[in-house]
Design an enzyme around this catalytic site. Structure first.
Site, mmCIF file in Angstrom:
data_model
loop_
_atom_site.group_PDB
_atom_site.id
_atom_site.type_symbol
_atom_site.label_atom_id
_atom_site.label_comp_id
_atom_site.label_asym_id
_atom_site.label_seq_id
_atom_site.Cartn_x
_atom_site.Cartn_y
_atom_site.Cartn_z
ATOM 1 N N CYS A 37 34.297 38.422 -7.214
ATOM 2 C CA CYS A 37 35.326 38.453 -8.145
ATOM 3 C C CYS A 37 34.490 36.753 -8.962
ATOM 4 O O CYS A 37 34.657 36.699 -10.271
ATOM 5 C CB CYS A 37 36.840 36.811 -7.547
ATOM 6 S SG CYS A 37 36.184 35.952 -6.568
ATOM 7 N N CYS A 107 37.509 34.674 0.508
ATOM 8 C CA CYS A 107 37.741 33.372 -0.620
ATOM 9 C C CYS A 107 37.755 32.513 0.835
ATOM 10 O O CYS A 107 37.317 31.118 -0.180
ATOM 11 C CB CYS A 107 39.250 33.795 -0.634
ATOM 12 S SG CYS A 107 39.835 35.847 -1.700
#
Ligand code: FES
Length: 130
Positions: A37, A107
């Site tokens: 990302c 993440c």
């Protein structure tokens, strides 16, 4: 604690990150990105006598990456380098205590990766690495 309380704790760290900012004269500074990302964590550490004397981070990204880093730094401050090296991804998942999809696991681990790589760089190249 219920899942809801864990989520509240995560959102609290996301909105009010602990140890946020950067140190003026860090022993080592390191940036990592999540390749999926592009979100980023920048960490600066002051290491003295084999211990983390101070640590701060800045970054941008999702609530999980930012909150897990905030929580990780809260528990890492004052720890020895060896203790940091022994931290595992399971420690991070346990700290968050919510169910994470494989994408969200990346993440959650961005902060730990940044911290561990900062320590590796410090050990390999010594002081004042950026
Ligand atoms: Fe980028 Fe979570 S979506 S780190």
């Amino acid at each position: 604690m219920t899942n809801e309380i864990y989520m509240e704790n995560i959102m609290d760290h996301y909105k009010n990150p602990r140890n946020f900012g950067s140190l003026e004269s860090p022993t080592v500074k390191h940036i990592e990105y999540n390749p999926l990302c592009g979100d980023k964590i920048e960490m600066s550490l002051l290491i003295e006598n084999g211990k983390i004397k101070d640590i701060k981070f800045k970054g941008n990204g999702c609530s999980i990456s930012q909150a897990s880093t905030s929580m990780l730094l809260e528990m890492s401050n004052g720890k020895s380098i060896d203790e940091i090296k022994n931290l595992t991804k399971e420690d991070v998942f346990e700290m968050l205590s919510i169910n994470l999809s494989p994408v969200r696991m990346k993440c959650a681990l961005l902060g730990l990766d940044t911290l561990k790589n900062a320590i590796l760089i410090h050990e390999k190249y010594g002081e004042k690495n950026e």
